[in-house]
Design an enzyme around this catalytic site. Sequence first.
Site, PDB file in Angstrom:
ATOM      1  N   ASN A   1       4.096  -1.544  -1.685  1.00 33.37           N
ATOM      2  CA  ASN A   1       3.013  -2.208  -2.405  1.00 33.37           C
ATOM      3  C   ASN A   1       1.836  -1.248  -2.564  1.00 33.37           C
ATOM      4  OD1 ASN A   1       2.060  -4.643  -3.703  1.00 33.37           O
ATOM      5  ND2 ASN A   1       0.596  -4.809  -2.020  1.00 33.37           N
ATOM      6  N   GLY A   2       1.642  -0.398  -1.551  1.00 35.01           N
ATOM      7  CA  GLY A   2       0.748   0.746  -1.668  1.00 35.01           C
ATOM      8  C   GLY A   2       1.598   1.988  -1.831  1.00 35.01           C
TER       9      GLY A   2
ATOM     10  N   GLU B   1       6.916   4.236  10.935  1.00 37.40           N
ATOM     11  CA  GLU B   1       5.573   4.557  11.379  1.00 37.40           C
ATOM     12  C   GLU B   1       5.352   4.169  12.836  1.00 37.40           C
ATOM     13  OE1 GLU B   1       2.458   4.027   8.078  1.00 37.40           O
ATOM     14  OE2 GLU B   1       4.131   2.769   7.405  1.00 37.40           O
TER      15      GLU B   1
ATOM     16  N   ASN C   1      14.819   1.597  -1.482  1.00 34.99           N
ATOM     17  CA  ASN C   1      15.727   0.559  -1.971  1.00 34.99           C
ATOM     18  C   ASN C   1      15.918   0.495  -3.482  1.00 34.99           C
ATOM     19  OD1 ASN C   1      16.496  -1.002   0.553  1.00 34.99           O
ATOM     20  ND2 ASN C   1      14.265  -1.009   0.729  1.00 34.99           N
TER      21      ASN C   1
ATOM     22  N   ASN D   1      -0.867  -2.629  15.536  1.00 34.38           N
ATOM     23  CA  ASN D   1      -1.513  -2.482  14.230  1.00 34.38           C
ATOM     24  C   ASN D   1      -2.347  -3.735  14.000  1.00 34.38           C
ATOM     25  OD1 ASN D   1      -2.281  -2.190  11.572  1.00 34.38           O
ATOM     26  ND2 ASN D   1      -0.225  -1.827  10.778  1.00 34.38           N
TER      27      ASN D   1
ATOM     28  N   ARG E   1      -2.559   2.018  15.506  1.00 36.75           N
ATOM     29  CA  ARG E   1      -2.760   2.528  14.152  1.00 36.75           C
ATOM     30  C   ARG E   1      -4.224   2.305  13.783  1.00 36.75           C
ATOM     31  NH1 ARG E   1      -2.332  -0.367   8.485  1.00 36.75           N
ATOM     32  NH2 ARG E   1      -2.427   1.435   7.126  1.00 36.75           N
TER      33      ARG E   1
ATOM     34  N   ILE F   1      10.047   0.498  -1.764  1.00 35.53           N
ATOM     35  CA  ILE F   1      10.597   0.809  -3.088  1.00 35.53           C
ATOM     36  C   ILE F   1      11.398   2.104  -3.030  1.00 35.53           C
ATOM     37  CG2 ILE F   1       9.999   1.418  -5.468  1.00 35.53           C
ATOM     38  CD1 ILE F   1       7.537  -0.404  -5.178  1.00 35.53           C
TER      39      ILE F   1
ATOM     40  N   ARG G   1      -2.779  -2.439  -7.123  1.00 29.78           N
ATOM     41  CA  ARG G   1      -3.856  -1.471  -7.336  1.00 29.78           C
ATOM     42  C   ARG G   1      -3.569  -0.656  -8.593  1.00 29.78           C
ATOM     43  NH1 ARG G   1      -3.253   0.916  -1.430  1.00 29.78           N
ATOM     44  NH2 ARG G   1      -3.668  -0.965  -0.222  1.00 29.78           N
TER      45      ARG G   1
ATOM     46  N   HIS H   1      -1.624   6.909   4.399  1.00 27.12           N
ATOM     47  CA  HIS H   1      -0.187   6.867   4.721  1.00 27.12           C
ATOM     48  C   HIS H   1       0.250   8.118   5.492  1.00 27.12           C
ATOM     49  CE1 HIS H   1       0.421   4.170   0.927  1.00 27.12           C
ATOM     50  NE2 HIS H   1       0.266   3.413   2.008  1.00 27.12           N
TER      51      HIS H   1
END
Length: 395
Positions: free
Chosen positions: A205-206, A379, A329, A7, A85, A326, A235, A174
């Site tokens: 975060n995204g 991923e 967790n 990546n 990626r 997120i 964002r 994603h």
Amino acid sequence: MLTLVLNSGSSSVKFALLDPRSSEVRLSGLIERLGSDAASATLKTGGEKKQVTLKDGTYASAFGLIAGELDALNVRQEVQAVGHRVVHGGEKFSGSVLLTPEVMAALRECIPLAPLHNPPNIAGIEAAQLAFPNLPQVGVFDTAFHQTMPPVAYRYAVPESWYTQHGVRRYGFHGTSHQYVAQEAARMLGKPLEDLNLVTAHLGNGCSATAVRGGHSVDSSMGFTPLEGLVMGTRSGDVDPGLHDFMARQAGLTLTQIMTALNKESGLLGVSGLTNDMRELEAASARGHERAALALDLFIYRLAKTVAALSVPLGRLDALVFTGGIGENSELVRARTLGHLGLLGFKLDEHANQRAVRGQGGLITIPGSTPALVVNTNEELMIARETMRLVALNP
């Protein structure tokens, strides 16, 4: 049958060497501060971690380091392919592809759609091709999984020429994560993927959510760029497009300043004024910090509203899948999201929800409820599997 997964970013390369059949990771690492004299790498193998300084900050040096580590572990001869990626494939790529010269030319044509991401992706691919010239190399696209969306989902109500001449449409992102967790959810539920209608929520975060019908994306929250959709770490997610003109006239901001604010100074960080870290926000909210509490409320409300909206193209909702940092967790985010979605038949199992953290997945709803479950995304493994699939098809 090892696969090297790469990546490549503008200043970093994340990599993993793994077996796509057993999921075993033999080597992983993060090379940071490329383009500077302070480039360094963190390498993990066999449960051990070490730091290495690069001789320079070039991609060539980064991939030379990786090749050296493969030799040190005496596994280079076991590596069968390299999987990359790639952020944006536009409408050109609806699946993973072998990276031929013709494909590389098509990737360059996609640069205007992802000017910050595709150039370093391409630079990383070219450096890897020089470092591993005898290995097949495969591109796996964030956008490819969403190419099954119908026109009613991917078109914007803008002038036709914007789409036909400039490619203005919803692409979704994603995709590798959404594809992987949909497959894993079907396995965990014990049902064929082709018989399931799922909403998958990748929350980090995204953030993005996707309607997956029979294993195929039919709608997603992100659009032309990763800025559309849910509230994210920094964002904004959805805003009125008229906001750009208003802030330009009222505050004298340039378009660049407005876009920087929407991408890097908004979301959880912008609303709370504290942080984009969900753990810190939950703690601050519990202490009575009003803006932290509002940031949480906004994040959860918009997520629940989007899940409900994505049920429309499915016709019925068989399960909701939480994933990402997120999603995997935050028991609070999951519980409160399901609390908004009683109309879809969700009933939380509080104890199961509390257990589903730090790598523990599974169902978090009671029997008789519409299922909601936590699936840990992977991923790198999905890219490795796609890479070996392509190599097997093109011996």
